[in-house]
Design an enzyme around this catalytic site. Structure first.
Site, PDB file in Angstrom:
ATOM      1  N   GLY A 139       1.930  -0.010  26.548  1.00 23.44           N
ATOM      2  CA  GLY A 139       1.729   0.135  25.116  1.00 23.44           C
ATOM      3  C   GLY A 139       3.019  -0.086  24.348  1.00 23.44           C
ATOM      4  O   GLY A 139       4.013  -0.567  24.893  1.00 23.44           O
ATOM      5  N   ASP A 140       2.992   0.287  23.085  1.00 20.44           N
ATOM      6  CA  ASP A 140       4.104   0.076  22.154  1.00 20.44           C
ATOM      7  C   ASP A 140       4.428   1.405  21.505  1.00 20.44           C
ATOM      8  O   ASP A 140       3.598   1.974  20.794  1.00 20.44           O
ATOM      9  CB  ASP A 140       3.681  -0.959  21.100  1.00 20.44           C
ATOM     10  N   PHE A 141       5.638   1.926  21.737  1.00 20.02           N
ATOM     11  CA  PHE A 141       5.953   3.260  21.216  1.00 20.02           C
ATOM     12  C   PHE A 141       6.126   3.303  19.702  1.00 20.02           C
ATOM     13  O   PHE A 141       6.283   4.372  19.126  1.00 20.02           O
ATOM     14  CB  PHE A 141       7.138   3.906  21.926  1.00 20.02           C
ATOM     15  N   GLU A 159      20.739  10.969  25.864  1.00 18.08           N
ATOM     16  CA  GLU A 159      21.602  10.027  25.150  1.00 18.08           C
ATOM     17  C   GLU A 159      23.045  10.526  25.212  1.00 18.08           C
ATOM     18  O   GLU A 159      23.304  11.687  25.509  1.00 18.08           O
ATOM     19  CB  GLU A 159      21.196   9.940  23.662  1.00 18.08           C
ATOM     20  N   GLU A 164      25.182   4.986  18.563  1.00 18.17           N
ATOM     21  CA  GLU A 164      25.307   6.293  19.191  1.00 18.17           C
ATOM     22  C   GLU A 164      25.388   7.339  18.082  1.00 18.17           C
ATOM     23  O   GLU A 164      25.781   7.025  16.949  1.00 18.17           O
ATOM     24  CB  GLU A 164      26.540   6.356  20.085  1.00 18.17           C
ATOM     25  N   HIS A 179      19.154   5.160  20.889  1.00 18.67           N
ATOM     26  CA  HIS A 179      20.412   4.492  20.507  1.00 18.67           C
ATOM     27  C   HIS A 179      20.240   2.988  20.321  1.00 18.67           C
ATOM     28  O   HIS A 179      21.125   2.336  19.769  1.00 18.67           O
ATOM     29  CB  HIS A 179      21.532   4.819  21.492  1.00 18.67           C
TER      30      HIS A 179
END
Length: 228
Positions: free
Chosen positions: A119-121, A166, A193, A138
């Protein structure tokens, strides 16, 4: 070489890769599968290198279903599930990225407890008790990162937990490795970041609140948030 166009990004704040190629890095990799495969292998290697540290640093056993959003080949989730025998998982990513995930999950012995969902977030995310995003936010500037997090807010269980892996840029914002990565995000995918305060602001705009930042002993921290 995209880094040869660093000055363009410094002068304009624009993404150097798009300036050079006329399209974003993700569209470019989708159009050039030979470029995508090395990237996928690198991300799987990163997941394996930090996975053991993440499992040591955080208790995943309280979660029934763990969704790795943008989970690639499933390397990170395989490590988590191997250490959490009662848990179930979902690796979620674009269908072409998931091609190697079933074999990796089977090799890790967790395929019977882990689904692979394409799918596509930016559109939707599978529901779960914990949603994990490793090195996803990021890659994107604030509007896109907020959209991803809002889809996560739509999907997460009412008492669920969001776990973002992250770098956290620490004050006074002068860590050389972190700043190099920040420049690379600007030049390549067009993201950045972030500091803990910047993550907290993203969460607040998306229906979450930052609850903890856990050091993992690697360059990635585990940033925990709860839905509000």
């Amino acid at each position: 070489n995209t880094w040869n166009h660093l000055l363009h990004s410094v002068r304009t704040g624009e993404n150097a890769f798009r300036h050079l190629h006329g399209m974003g890095v993700w569209e470019y990799r989708n159009r050039n599968p030979e470029e995508h495969a090395p990237f996928d292998r690198a991300m799987a290697g990163l997941s394996r290198s930090v996975g053991a540290a993440v499992v040591r640093s955080y208790d995943f056993t309280r979660f029934g279903t763990i969704v790795d959003v943008g989970g690639g080949t499933g390397a990170l989730l395989a490590g988590i599930l191997a250490a959490h025998p009662a848990g179930r998982g979902i690796v979620f990513d674009q269908p072409h990225v998931l091609a190697e995930a079933p074999a990796l999950l089977k090799a890790a012995g967790v395929d019977g407890r882990c689904d692979v969902v394409g799918g596509d977030f930016f559109e939707s995310v599978p529901s779960g008790d914990a949603l994990v995003l490793k090195a996803i936010l990021h890659d994107w500037d604030d509007p896109e990162a907020t959209k991803i997090l809002r889809r996560c807010r739509d999907a997460i269980a009412p008492a669920g937990t969001l776990l973002v892996l992250e770098r956290v840029v620490a004050p006074p914002n002068q860590e050389a490795d972190g700043k190099f990565s920040d420049l690379n995000m600007l030049l390549m995918p067009g993201g950045q970041e972030r500091t803990a305060d910047e993550f907290a602001a993203l969460f607040a705009a998306s229906g979450f609140r930052l609850t903890n930042v856990v050091a993992t002993g690697t360059r990635l921290s585990l940033i925990e948030a709860q839905p509000v």
